[in-house]
Write a protein that holds these residues in place. Structure first.
Motif, PDB file in Angstrom:
ATOM      1  N   ALA A  38       0.832  -1.202   0.000  1.00 33.09           N
ATOM      2  CA  ALA A  38       0.000   0.000   0.000  1.00 33.09           C
ATOM      3  C   ALA A  38       0.875   1.265   0.000  1.00 33.09           C
ATOM      4  N   ILE A  39       1.915   1.260   0.807  1.00 31.62           N
ATOM      5  CA  ILE A  39       2.768   2.463   0.867  1.00 31.62           C
ATOM      6  C   ILE A  39       3.529   2.640  -0.434  1.00 31.62           C
ATOM      7  N   VAL A  40       3.896   1.514  -1.070  1.00 31.72           N
ATOM      8  CA  VAL A  40       4.576   1.607  -2.356  1.00 31.72           C
ATOM      9  C   VAL A  40       3.633   2.187  -3.414  1.00 31.72           C
ATOM     10  N   ALA A  41       2.381   1.735  -3.395  1.00 34.54           N
ATOM     11  CA  ALA A  41       1.408   2.244  -4.370  1.00 34.54           C
ATOM     12  C   ALA A  41       1.156   3.740  -4.160  1.00 34.54           C
ATOM     13  N   LEU A  42       1.030   4.136  -2.915  1.00 30.60           N
ATOM     14  CA  LEU A  42       0.804   5.553  -2.629  1.00 30.60           C
ATOM     15  C   LEU A  42       2.014   6.405  -3.017  1.00 30.60           C
ATOM     16  N   TRP A  43       3.197   5.883  -2.763  1.00 36.13           N
ATOM     17  CA  TRP A  43       4.413   6.610  -3.164  1.00 36.13           C
ATOM     18  C   TRP A  43       4.409   6.832  -4.670  1.00 36.13           C
ATOM     19  N   LYS A  44       4.095   5.725  -5.400  1.00 38.74           N
ATOM     20  CA  LYS A  44       4.056   5.832  -6.851  1.00 38.74           C
ATOM     21  C   LYS A  44       3.002   6.833  -7.308  1.00 38.74           C
ATOM     22  N   TYR A  45       1.885   6.811  -6.637  1.00 37.06           N
ATOM     23  CA  TYR A  45       0.779   7.697  -7.007  1.00 37.06           C
ATOM     24  C   TYR A  45       1.153   9.162  -6.762  1.00 37.06           C
ATOM     25  N   SER A  46       1.901   9.432  -5.691  1.00 34.89           N
ATOM     26  CA  SER A  46       2.255  10.804  -5.333  1.00 34.89           C
ATOM     27  C   SER A  46       3.211  11.444  -6.315  1.00 34.89           C
ATOM     28  N   LEU A  47       3.837  10.627  -7.168  1.00 33.10           N
ATOM     29  CA  LEU A  47       4.803  11.178  -8.108  1.00 33.10           C
ATOM     30  C   LEU A  47       4.151  11.978  -9.214  1.00 33.10           C
ATOM     31  N   GLY A  48       2.843  11.922  -9.305  1.00 35.25           N
ATOM     32  CA  GLY A  48       2.156  12.652 -10.353  1.00 35.25           C
ATOM     33  C   GLY A  48       2.190  14.158 -10.176  1.00 35.25           C
ATOM     34  N   GLY A  49       2.383  14.654  -8.990  1.00 32.48           N
ATOM     35  CA  GLY A  49       2.440  16.096  -8.767  1.00 32.48           C
ATOM     36  C   GLY A  49       1.594  16.520  -7.593  1.00 32.48           C
ATOM     37  N   LYS A  50       1.338  17.793  -7.512  1.00 31.02           N
ATOM     38  CA  LYS A  50       0.695  18.368  -6.335  1.00 31.02           C
ATOM     39  C   LYS A  50      -0.721  17.854  -6.136  1.00 31.02           C
ATOM     40  N   LYS A  51      -1.520  17.732  -7.220  1.00 26.28           N
ATOM     41  CA  LYS A  51      -2.919  17.335  -7.046  1.00 26.28           C
ATOM     42  C   LYS A  51      -3.035  15.890  -6.547  1.00 26.28           C
ATOM     43  N   TYR A  52      -2.053  15.057  -6.880  1.00 23.18           N
ATOM     44  CA  TYR A  52      -2.062  13.681  -6.394  1.00 23.18           C
ATOM     45  C   TYR A  52      -1.691  13.631  -4.917  1.00 23.18           C
ATOM     46  N   VAL A  53      -0.776  14.514  -4.510  1.00 29.72           N
ATOM     47  CA  VAL A  53      -0.441  14.604  -3.086  1.00 29.72           C
ATOM     48  C   VAL A  53      -1.635  15.097  -2.298  1.00 29.72           C
ATOM     49  N   GLU A  54      -2.368  16.061  -2.863  1.00 32.20           N
ATOM     50  CA  GLU A  54      -3.556  16.570  -2.187  1.00 32.20           C
ATOM     51  C   GLU A  54      -4.614  15.486  -2.041  1.00 32.20           C
ATOM     52  N   ALA A  55      -4.695  14.595  -3.049  1.00 25.40           N
ATOM     53  CA  ALA A  55      -5.662  13.499  -2.959  1.00 25.40           C
ATOM     54  C   ALA A  55      -5.340  12.574  -1.797  1.00 25.40           C
ATOM     55  N   ILE A  56      -4.066  12.393  -1.509  1.00 22.41           N
ATOM     56  CA  ILE A  56      -3.660  11.550  -0.374  1.00 22.41           C
ATOM     57  C   ILE A  56      -3.897  12.280   0.942  1.00 22.41           C
ATOM     58  N   MET A  57      -3.549  13.564   0.972  1.00 18.86           N
ATOM     59  CA  MET A  57      -3.611  14.318   2.222  1.00 18.86           C
ATOM     60  C   MET A  57      -5.025  14.679   2.645  1.00 18.86           C
ATOM     61  N   GLN A  58      -6.026  14.380   1.828  1.00 16.37           N
ATOM     62  CA  GLN A  58      -7.395  14.683   2.244  1.00 16.37           C
ATOM     63  C   GLN A  58      -7.891  13.700   3.298  1.00 16.37           C
ATOM     64  N   PHE A  59      -7.118  12.645   3.540  1.00 12.75           N
ATOM     65  CA  PHE A  59      -7.485  11.661   4.550  1.00 12.75           C
ATOM     66  C   PHE A  59      -6.788  12.003   5.854  1.00 12.75           C
ATOM     67  N   PRO A  60      -7.505  12.393   6.869  1.00 11.22           N
ATOM     68  CA  PRO A  60      -6.872  12.782   8.134  1.00 11.22           C
ATOM     69  C   PRO A  60      -6.105  11.621   8.764  1.00 11.22           C
ATOM     70  N   GLY A  61      -4.952  11.941   9.342  1.00  5.46           N
ATOM     71  CA  GLY A  61      -4.165  10.946  10.045  1.00  5.46           C
ATOM     72  C   GLY A  61      -3.280  10.082   9.182  1.00  5.46           C
ATOM     73  N   CYS A  62      -3.302  10.285   7.867  1.00  5.18           N
ATOM     74  CA  CYS A  62      -2.483   9.435   7.006  1.00  5.18           C
ATOM     75  C   CYS A  62      -0.984   9.669   7.230  1.00  5.18           C
ATOM     76  N   ILE A  63      -0.614  10.902   7.594  1.00  2.00           N
ATOM     77  CA  ILE A  63       0.801  11.194   7.804  1.00  2.00           C
ATOM     78  C   ILE A  63       1.362  10.350   8.946  1.00  2.00           C
ATOM     79  N   ASN A  64       0.610  10.207  10.017  1.00  7.28           N
ATOM     80  CA  ASN A  64       1.086   9.416  11.154  1.00  7.28           C
ATOM     81  C   ASN A  64       1.306   7.955  10.759  1.00  7.28           C
ATOM     82  N   LEU A  65       0.426   7.427   9.899  1.00 10.56           N
ATOM     83  CA  LEU A  65       0.615   6.049   9.446  1.00 10.56           C
ATOM     84  C   LEU A  65       1.834   5.923   8.553  1.00 10.56           C
ATOM     85  N   ILE A  66       2.087   6.939   7.741  1.00 12.46           N
ATOM     86  CA  ILE A  66       3.257   6.905   6.857  1.00 12.46           C
ATOM     87  C   ILE A  66       4.532   6.984   7.675  1.00 12.46           C
TER      88      ILE A  66
END
Length: 859
Positions: free
Chosen positions: A126-154
């Motif tokens: 899951a973390i590998v998939a999210l890392w890959k997904y975040s490489l798309g740019g700012k809007k992809y990072v925003e899509a991940i960060m809309q979930f509260p608490g995800c940073i603590n899990l990462i």
């Protein structure tokens, strides 16, 4: 403007628990990120690291080979580009990830799979998939960060034992920290602490190191996080990573250190961590390194060079700060076309074979055939030749600072610097001195002054020919150039060898002309007086004889023999001085003397000391002392002897800043000592003695003798006071109040200092014998002066160590001290009683005097 970062591509593999229900098991994410070309800011700003614009998918099952990706480069071909995250967009010729296919449907699923209650393999994928997904740019990072608490899990996954999971977690944090909005969230989640623990692992793969340190690189863009990084345990790890075998890790560590150096508060921490030797090593010519790490190392060291003390450390490591003046300024360079070659410092090579060869081979092949028995070319000369050749070649072909042509508009007003190794840096600065650009010349002279921090580099500037050019610049009409040249010469003149060459190059006349100017800044006067004082130092010749370096003169036969005869280097400084040294007559004209006397009346002790030293020197070598006496020299001496700092003991500096007060008292002591020496010599003139008020100066010198200036500064004060007192006629030694004051306030303190601090027993014994003589001749209050100076303890100690003569003198002094009952407790506390008893019981020659002393003590 911040730079964005793209990460190495990875294949997204579906979690093994969901393979039956999900139809994306073979989905590969393939995208391209294009960075718009940024505009470079005027001042260097924190830089973010990001890799290449194109990446390809990797199979997670095979990690045996690592794909190294190049960065989006600026016009220099390397390094991170300055751009905003919004400037990154997917390429039009590749498949764009649709928000409906992955962003909306699976991001939330992968975030839930990061939960601690899930299987470790699921969390890893899951973390590998999210890392890959975040490489798309700012809007992809925003899509991940809309979930509260995800940073603590990462951040929690940084503790994973799986290298893949750690790399992906650090890589995802690296992508998130690129966005300004989320940088605070990453730092506050404990990412810096977790990365520190991750980097402390004994065996960590380079891929993980790179992603973790690049996250710190992004966080260090904000000044508020630099303190946390610099003050934590991660800084030593970053310094250690500069020596890492992996080039990407080295570049990332260098980027973090470069960003940390932008904050002044971190400089001392970085220096204590040993960052200067590590980074300086990367910029030397004999060390290979990538362009990125060299650039980051240079940026960090240039920031540290803004501090004077840290700049000294950088120069000590073999680097010289050199101003960037732009390649256009070098177009005025005109290399000299000589029919016969010469060394950079101007020394010519003697031509012994006069018949020219048919094809000019005698000039071309000169020096290629060297007789080792006769040739003795120092390393400094060889470096000067190599440096001059390289820099002149670059100037001829227009290659100097060619990469900075795009910054020409900024260079006209900026103060940009670069760092070059000693050989190239010294030659570059000397080359700039010969150009036509006045601002460039002034900056080069300032750089020479800043770099002249030790004997090695001062000799290097001498061999490179800087002295002659700097002396010529003193005649410039540009005040900035004159001040910079004087400052450079003053720093170079610290070396006795270079100081002699400066004198030989005819520096006296320009300096004298400067002193005659009615409007002259204090800093310019101070530096000019410094140079003249060193040239006029009567101990200079003695220092040069005991100097353990090269004296600059010809040693042996510095010869190089070519195919058509011998060619000898004839640059003996002794011969040059015969033709170039100016006489003292030009210095001792009335205008210069008047200016020096006016300098004595200034309230600055340092200027007073230098002006007095110059007058002192020329008062001896010039038979016409009347020139100095007629300039109202006594009024200047009167001001020097009345130092305000000695009178104002109730000042705020005395009470609240004792260190500053002690420094000011020491400077005043130097000025008074130099003035006393000049005053003593002037007393040989009857004309001077008739002009002065002897009683007034006697009172001034007596007060100085009782003051708290350093003891070694009282030597000439005492000598001057004794000589001044002798002018009124002969008196008995200790009936003269002047001699008595000299004894109490100079002789006895000096002997006590010798008794307390000397490492040699003979010197201690000589001091005790002299003290006994003074007491025996009945000097009033002499015993009280010895007791107040703490002399009882060393006297008792010397009784057990000294010779019979010293023991006799010590017992005599202690007996006289025992006549005052106030000294009894101190004598007993020093352990005198058992020592005296041993002398009496052993029937030593001094037992009788020891017995009398015991009877006077309350034992």
């Amino acid at each position: 403007m911040l730079a964005s970062a793209a990460q190495p591509p990875l294949t997204v593999k579906q979690p093994h628990l969901l393979q039956s229900s999900l139809s994306i098991s073979n989905t590969l994410i393939h995208m391209e990120v294009i960075a718009a070309k940024p505009t470079r800011p005027r001042n260097r700003r924190p830089r973010l690291f990001f890799p290449s614009t194109r990446f390809q998918c990797l199979n997670l099952k095979s990690r045996s080979s690592r794909q190294f990706l190049t960065r989006v480069s600026d016009s220099d071909g390397g390094g991170a580009a300055d751009a905003t995250p919004q400037q990154f967009k997917p390429s039009t010729d590749t498949k764009e990830i649709k928000s409906t296919s992955l962003g909306d449907g699976y991001v939330g699923l992968f975030i839930r799979m990061l939960g601690l209650d899930n299987d470790s393999l699921d969390r890893e994928q899951a973390i590998v998939a999210l890392w890959k997904y975040s490489l798309g740019g700012k809007k992809y990072v925003e899509a991940i960060m809309q979930f509260p608490g995800c940073i603590n899990l990462i951040v929690n996954l940084l503790r994973s034992e799986s290298s893949s999971a750690c790399e992906a977690a650090a890589g995802l944090l690296r992508s998130i920290s690129l966005v300004n909005l989320y940088r605070d969230v990453v730092a506050q989640s404990g990412a810096i602490e977790e990365i520190t623990g991750l980097l402390n692992r004994p065996s960590l793969e380079p891929e993980v190191k790179e992603q973790a340190i690049c996250t710190l690189w992004n966080l260090s863009v904000d000044e508020k996080f630099r303190g946390k990084i610099a003050n934590g345990d991660v800084l030593p790890l970053l310094v250690k990573s500069v020596d890492d075998e992996d080039v990407k890790v080295k570049e990332a560590a260098g980027g973090v250190l470069a960003n940390l150096s932008l904050s002044h508060f971190s400089h001392s921490i970085m220096v204590e961590a040993g960052v200067i030797p590590k980074l300086a090593k990367l910029l030397r010519t004999d060390v290979e390194g990538s362009k990125v790490i060299r650039k980051e190392a240079r940026n960090a060291l240039l920031e540290l060079c803004k501090d004077e003390y840290y700049r000294i450390l950088v120069v000590e490591e073999g680097l010289v700060p050199v101003p960037i003046i732009g390649s256009a300024a070098y177009k005025s360079f005109r290399p000299g076309l000589y029919s016969w070659p010469s060394l950079p410092d101007g020394m010519e090579i003697e031509q012994t074979y006069k018949t020219p060869s048919r094809f000019g081979a005698s000039e071309l092949l000169l020096g290629l055939h060297v007789d080792e028995k006769n040739a003795n070319i120092e390393e400094a000369k060889m470096n000067a030749i190599v440096g001059r050749t390289q820099q002149q070649f670059l100037a001829r072909i227009g290659a100097i600072e060619l990469e900075d042509d795009k910054k020409q508009s900024e260079l006209t007003t900026g103060k940009q610097l670069t760092l070059l190794p000693w050989t190239d840096g010294v030659a570059r600065l000397v080359l700039i001195l010969g150009l036509e650009d006045e601002s460039a010349i002034a900056r080069a002279a300032e750089a020479i002054a800043d770099a002249s921090i030790n004997e090695h580099i001062r000799i290097a500037f001498r061999e490179a020919g800087a002295v002659n050019l700097l002396v010529q610049l003193l005649d410039s009409k540009n005040n900035a150039i004159v001040l910079a040249a004087v400052r450079a010469l003053e720093r170079l003149s610290v070396s006795n060898v270079v100081c002699q060459l400066i004198e030989d190059e005819g520096v006296r006349d320009p300096l004298v002309n400067l002193l005659k100017q009615p409007q002259m800044s204090d800093i310019l006067m101070e530096k000019a007086l410094d140079i003249l004082a060193r040239i006029s130092d009567p101990n200079k010749e003695m220092k040069s004889k005991f100097y353990d370096g090269r004296n600059g003169s010809k040693k042996g036969s510095d010869a190089a023999r070519g195919p058509y005869g011998s060619a000898e280097i004839t640059g003996d400084i002794a011969n040059m001085s015969m033709s170039k040294t100016n006489t003292s007559k030009n210095v001792l004209d009335s205008g210069v003397i008047a200016r020096l006397v006016e300098t004595l009346k200034t309230p600055t002790p340092s200027l007073q000391t230098k002006a007095t030293s110059i007058l002192d020197f020329y008062a001896v070598i010039d038979p016409s002392m009347d020139t100095i006496i007629s300039a109202d020299i006594e009024s200047g001496l009167d001001v020097v002897f009345q130092q305000k700092i000695l009178e104002d003991t109730e000042s705020e500096v005395y009470n609240q800043q004792p260190e500053k007060y002690a420094l000011e008292v020491e400077e005043a002591g130097h000025a008074i000592s130099a003035a006393s020496r000049l005053f003593t010599k002037l007393l040989d003139s009857k004309k001077f003695c008739q002009k002065i008020d002897s009683a007034h100066f006697t009172k001034l010198l007596s007060d100085i003798l009782k003051s708290n200036i350093p003891l070694h500064n009282k030597d000439w004060v005492a000598a001057c006071l004794v000589k001044l007192g002798s002018l009124s006629g002969p008196r008995l030694d200790f009936e003269d109040p002047i001699n008595m004051e000299v004894t109490l306030h100079e002789t006895i303190p000096r002997l006590m200092e010798q008794l307390n601090t000397s490492f040699f027993l003979e010197e201690k014994e000589a001091a005790v014998v002299e003290l006994n003589r003074i007491i025996s001749e009945g000097v009033v209050d002499s015993t009280r002066a010895i007791a107040s100076q703490g002399g009882i303890f060393p006297l008792v100690e010397l009784i057990e160590q000294g010779s019979e003569r010293a023991v006799e003198a010590c017992l005599a002094i202690l007996y006289n001290l025992s006549m005052d009952s106030e000294n009894h407790s101190a004598i007993i506390a020093a352990g005198a009683v058992p020592v005296l008893k041993r002398i009496v019981l052993s029937q030593r020659p001094q037992w009788n005097r020891a017995l009398h002393l015991l009877r006077t003590l309350p034992t």
